[in-house]
Design a protein around this motif. Structure first.
Motif, short mmCIF file in Angstrom:
data_model
loop_
_atom_site.label_atom_id
_atom_site.label_comp_id
_atom_site.label_asym_id
_atom_site.label_seq_id
_atom_site.Cartn_x
_atom_site.Cartn_y
_atom_site.Cartn_z
N SER A 1 22.80 -9.78 18.96
CA SER A 1 21.59 -10.49 17.99
C SER A 1 22.12 -11.22 16.77
N PHE A 2 23.31 -10.96 16.37
CA PHE A 2 23.63 -11.92 15.32
C PHE A 2 24.74 -12.77 15.69
N TYR A 3 25.60 -12.72 16.83
CA TYR A 3 26.33 -13.87 17.23
C TYR A 3 26.13 -14.34 18.43
N ALA A 4 24.78 -14.31 19.07
CA ALA A 4 24.11 -14.66 20.18
C ALA A 4 25.02 -14.64 21.48
N GLU A 5 25.74 -13.56 21.43
CA GLU A 5 26.55 -13.29 22.77
C GLU A 5 25.56 -12.60 23.67
N PRO A 6 25.86 -12.71 25.18
CA PRO A 6 24.94 -12.29 26.10
C PRO A 6 25.07 -10.90 26.35
N VAL B 1 27.28 -2.55 31.45
CA VAL B 1 26.48 -3.85 32.05
C VAL B 1 26.94 -4.54 32.98
N ARG B 2 28.13 -4.73 33.06
CA ARG B 2 28.72 -5.77 34.27
C ARG B 2 28.84 -4.71 35.35
N ALA B 3 29.43 -3.46 35.06
CA ALA B 3 29.80 -2.61 36.21
C ALA B 3 28.36 -2.21 36.74
N GLU B 4 27.63 -2.09 36.06
CA GLU B 4 26.26 -1.57 36.75
C GLU B 4 25.35 -2.67 37.33
N PHE C 1 14.31 -11.48 23.83
CA PHE C 1 13.61 -10.75 24.50
C PHE C 1 13.32 -9.16 23.87
N LYS C 2 12.39 -8.63 24.40
CA LYS C 2 11.77 -7.23 23.76
C LYS C 2 11.78 -6.29 24.68
#
Ligand code: KIV
Length: 270
Positions: free
Chosen positions: A56-61, A151-154, A232-233
């Motif tokens: 949210s604050f560093y705009a990383e994925p 997230v990447r493993a899943e 996104f929400k």
């Protein structure tokens, strides 16, 4: 204690949170700086300095590139603003892969910040990490269900506990983490009936996010719930404010007044 009790000025401790189970829902929110931590502090029991700040604050994925130093920096700021709520430090990806590494890094967190607990993601396989931290005076919130650091493993973010096997495994995880010494569980992104069942199965409080209404408390990411993060929400996020819209409205008014020279007026000039 009333279910709608207004927040007291008394310091919230790990013991307070444990004792709230079955009596009063625990309110938790994220914070990343002193300004907002100070606003949230009187209204909530727990503040999580979450690695969600990376998105949210560093705009990383995703949260994976958050570092220990980055989290320490934000936690120090939160500590300046919040003096009542229990502050929880979110251990970033790769900082608690082994019990020894977890203890070394969490010890640094406790030495350098006012955090009173740490959060680690993982099921029964992380019981040794939870145990070594708990046995060394570092209270642990164990985060199960949807685990953003996996997230990447899943291969994405997926609601957990839809099959009987998955639900049974999550209940086993919860029991193993409680047994290892976790003082609370964070249940993310799982079917509500499973989160309720886990809550009934353990003696420690459960804090839910996207886990329905049957947990012992709730947590939301502040920039999501107040409408500042617009990329996104997720379904579970309720927007209590349209923050970004309000900011834009205020900003446009400011811009207009600067352009047409109505700001600053006499009231705002010396
Ligand atoms: O990092 C975070 O803010 C979290 C919440 C999603 C609970 O872990």
């Amino acid at each position: 204690m009333s279910m709608q009790s207004s927040p007291s000025g008394k310091k919230v401790t790990v013991r307070t949170v444990r004792e709230m189970k079955g009596r009063e829902p625990v309110v938790m929110i994220t914070a990343y700086d002193a300004l907002f931590a100070g606003i949230f502090d009187p209204e909530v029991e727990m503040i999580l300095v979450g690695d969600s700040l990376n998105m949210s604050f560093y705009a990383e994925p995703d949260t994976l590139s958050a570092t220990l130093d980055q989290m320490l920096y934000h936690t120090k700021a939160v500590c300046k603003g919040a003096h009542r709520a229990l502050i929880v430090f979110d251990m970033p990806f790769g900082t608690y892969a082994t019990p020894e590494q977890a203890l070394e890094n969490a010890t640094r967190v406790f030495r350098e910040t006012c955090a009173e607990a740490v959060k680690v993601e993982g099921g029964a396989e992380k019981a040794d990490v939870v145990r070594i931290l708990s046995e060394n005076g570092i209270p642990v919130v164990a985060h199960i269900g949807l685990r953003p650091q996996s997230v990447r493993a899943e291969g994405g973010y997926r609601v957990q506990g839809r099959t009987e096997e998955e639900a049974a495994r999550l209940i086993e995880d919860a029991l193993a983490l409680q047994q290892a010494g976790a003082f609370a569980l964070l249940l993310e992104g799982m079917v509500s009936s499973l989160a309720s069942e886990i809550t009934r199965s353990v003696e420690i409080p459960t804090i839910g996010i996207g886990a329905g209404n049957g947990t012992d408390g709730q947590v939301l990411v502040w920039s999501d719930m107040f409408g500042f993060f617009e990329a996104f929400k997720p379904k579970f996020v309720k927007r209590y404010l349209e923050g970004a819209r309000l900011i834009r409205e205020g900003l446009r008014q400011y811009r207009e007044e600067v352009k047409n020279r109505t700001f600053p007026d006499a009231e705002h000039s010396y």
